[in-house]
Design an enzyme around this catalytic site. Structure first.
Site, PDB file in Angstrom:
ATOM      1  N   LYS A   1      36.263  92.053  44.414  1.00  0.00           N
ATOM      2  CA  LYS A   1      34.996  91.530  44.463  1.00  0.00           C
ATOM      3  C   LYS A   1      34.676  90.278  45.205  1.00  0.00           C
ATOM      4  O   LYS A   1      33.666  89.937  45.989  1.00  0.00           O
ATOM      5  CB  LYS A   1      34.561  91.211  43.004  1.00  0.00           C
ATOM      6  CG  LYS A   1      34.466  92.243  42.009  1.00  0.00           C
ATOM      7  CD  LYS A   1      33.826  93.390  42.185  1.00  0.00           C
ATOM      8  CE  LYS A   1      33.661  94.427  41.234  1.00  0.00           C
ATOM      9  NZ  LYS A   1      34.900  95.038  40.491  1.00  0.00           N
TER      10      LYS A   1
HETATM   11  C1  LIG Z   1      34.973  96.474  40.160  1.00  0.00           C
HETATM   12  C2  LIG Z   1      36.315  96.903  39.927  1.00  0.00           C
HETATM   13  C3  LIG Z   1      36.590  98.189  40.253  1.00  0.00           C
HETATM   14  C4  LIG Z   1      35.456  99.239  40.530  1.00  0.00           C
HETATM   15  O1  LIG Z   1      35.097  99.203  41.719  1.00  0.00           O
HETATM   16  P1  LIG Z   1      33.731  99.859  41.889  1.00  0.00           P
HETATM   17  O2  LIG Z   1      33.183  99.387  43.316  1.00  0.00           O
HETATM   18  O3  LIG Z   1      32.937  99.518  40.921  1.00  0.00           O
HETATM   19  O4  LIG Z   1      33.998 101.200  41.928  1.00  0.00           O
HETATM   20  C5  LIG Z   1      37.704  98.608  40.144  1.00  0.00           C
HETATM   21  N1  LIG Z   1      38.985  97.841  39.995  1.00  0.00           N
HETATM   22  C6  LIG Z   1      38.646  96.369  39.775  1.00  0.00           C
HETATM   23  C7  LIG Z   1      39.829  95.476  39.349  1.00  0.00           C
HETATM   24  C8  LIG Z   1      37.484  95.959  39.706  1.00  0.00           C
HETATM   25  O5  LIG Z   1      37.230  94.683  39.716  1.00  0.00           O
END
Ligand SMILES: *Cc1c(COP(=O)(O)O)cnc(C)c1O
Length: 497
Positions: A113
């Site tokens: 993120k």
């Molecule tokens: C948010 C997240 C995901 C999923 O990603 P999306 O964009 O919501 O599909 C997978 N792994 C981790 C560690 C995340 O923080």
């Protein structure tokens, strides 16, 4: 280039408007009206450039209305030296001759993120300067764990913004909870919700369109925006790293220019894999996009059958950031696959809301099969994959990344496809030390989070990121828990209005 809404294709707004709005007023998501192209020559040229230069090139194709100086300032601010634990920003690590891990967790909160949320505050500030002069932006976030912390860290003390994060009380790891509860900054607020991630997300979406609350905000010179992946400003930075990974493979002689690769993404809200889809539509040579689900396998089922059905049991898993039954960003894919048909897209979303279920038509189904493959991974398989990957390759993945690795191995066994493959690593293993230790030791670990970090470091010989080790000495600032029906009041009280 302008942005339309998935629920009204006649809408036409600027990038700045799409980013400051977050969600379109009709409840739809903003999508680019045209997808810009990137040629093989462009890719070849970018192969010799830094991550920052690659990001500037890609972003400038999407952010009409941003000057080159705006883009320079945003990208350099987000990815400058010292912000990420790797000069490559998103390094590509080799598992085998044709399997690579794209490490997206080198940022300040140790999850992918950060790749978007270090940049979004800059995009938001520039966008607000273009169209919201004098107003303050209140960012609302629903998080399954990682978005919340990354958004808090990105927006903390950013002038002209306030940020409020809701997370499911029982739905995040201890480390994730600790990261958010100890958040510093004068413009931040955090609350737990009694419910799961979908409850938190639905609550936030409802607040965004609540007329009374919007009026109250207006009187206080505030506007809402979103830092969730429903915001276009969250998605566009994610397109960059798929192109960057291709450039790195090319530069290191692992692929030839034009050679198609597979991209595997551990998926929850469908944001990260959707960014890979945009990269492919732009011209990145991609064979298959492989969508990896955990035990909450609503997406894997959808891609296989064309039926999206959220009427099923919800599980809390060892990959909590993927514990989602309503994948918001799928709406954007449906819009594109249906030929930009906003009424059809809106009707499926209405069915999802009313009945929890919809079935796509033959055209969308055939496009899904053409571009995507999908699979899922059980809890036992997730833990076994963490251990297996560590023992076989000496590489320690986190539980989310393990879901991706496992689903890829199943895909490869089933299809015999040996194309060079990039697997997105979405979090540091140290973010989920309990589950990761259990996986490699085969038993429930003893001790608190920090003892587990130390033990894991000892086993893996990879240093614990300072941003996690340092949480030990921070005090808890936020311990409020609210009912899912009281989120609106919590927002008003945290905004002090
Ligand atoms: C948010 C997240 C995901 C999923 O990603 P999306 O964009 O919501 O599909 C997978 N792994 C981790 C560690 C995340 O923080």
């Amino acid at each position: 280039m302008q942005y339309a809404s998935t629920r009204n294709s006649t809408v036409s707004v600027t990038a700045a408007r799409a980013i400051t709005d977050g969600l379109a007023p009709d409840g739809g998501l903003y999508v680019p009206t045209e997808i810009p192209e990137i040629s093989l020559r462009d890719i070849m040229r970018l192969a010799d450039k830094s991550y920052i230069d690659r990001a500037k090139t890609v972003l400038s194709l999407y952010l009409d209305g941003f000057t080159p100086e705006d883009i320079d300032e945003c990208v350099e601010g987000a990815y400058k030296k010292g912000k990420f634990d790797s000069i490559a920003v998103a390094p590509v690590v080799k598992l085998t001759e044709n399997e690579y891990i794209l490490e997206l967790f080198k940022g300040p909160t140790c999850a992918f993120k950060d790749m978007a949320l270090q940049l979004l505050p800059y995009l938001m500030t520039v966008s607000a300067g273009k169209r919201l002069a004098g107003k303050e932006i209140a960012i609302l976030v629903a998080t399954s764990g990682d978005t919340g912390k990354a958004a808090l860290e990105g927006f903390k003390d950013v002038k002209g913004t306030k940020i409020i994060v809701f997370y499911p009380e029982q739905g995040v790891s201890n480390m994730q909870k600790l990261q958010m509860a100890t958040q510093e900054g004068s413009n931040v607020g955090v609350a737990a919700v009694r419910g799961n991630f979908d409850d938190a997300q639905n609550g936030v979406k409802a607040i965004f369109t609540d007329k009374e609350i919007l009026e109250k905000l207006k009187q206080n010179n505030l506007v809402f925006s979103s830092a969730n992946s429903i915001n276009w400003g969250r998605l566009v930075p994610q397109i960059v790293y798929y192109i960057s990974a291709y450039c790195d493979l090319l530069k290191n002689g692992k692929i030839k220019l034009g050679e198609k690769i597979n991209i595997v993404v551990p998926t929850g809200n469908f944001g990260n894999i959707l960014a890979a889809y945009y990269a492919m539509r732009m011209g990145l040579p991609v064979n298959k996009l492989i969508c990896a689900s955990n035990k909450n396998k609503v997406l894997a089922d959808f891609i296989e059958t064309g039926v999206y059905d959220r009427n099923r049991e919800f599980y809390n898993t060892v990959s909590p950031s993927m514990d989602i039954l309503i994948s918001s960003n799928l709406e954007r894919l449906l819009y594109h696959f249906s030929g930009e048909d906003c009424s059809l897209t809106a009707s499926w979303m209405e069915l999802l809301r009313e009945e929890g279920k919809y079935t796509v038509n033959g055209i969308v189904k055939s496009r899904l099969n053409e571009f995507f493959s999908a699979g899922f991974c059980s809890e036992e398989e997730t833990l076994a994959t963490v251990a297996d990957c560590f023992n076989t390759y000496g590489y320690l993945p986190d539980t989310h990344t393990a879901v991706g690795i496992n689903v890829y191995k199943k895909y490869k066994n089933k299809t015999g496809d040996t194309s060079v493959t990039v697997i997105a690593a979405t979090a540091s293993p140290y973010k989920f030390p309990g589950a990761v230790l259990r996986a490699i030791k085969g038993e429930q670990p003893q001790g608190d989070e920090f003892e587990m970090l130390a033990e894991l470091e000892n086993l893996s010989k990879v240093a614990v990121p300072e941003q996690l080790a340092g949480l030990k000495d921070k005090s808890v600032r936020f311990d409020k828990i609210c009912d899912k029906n009281n989120m609106a009041e919590a927002v008003l009280s945290m905004l002090g209005i």
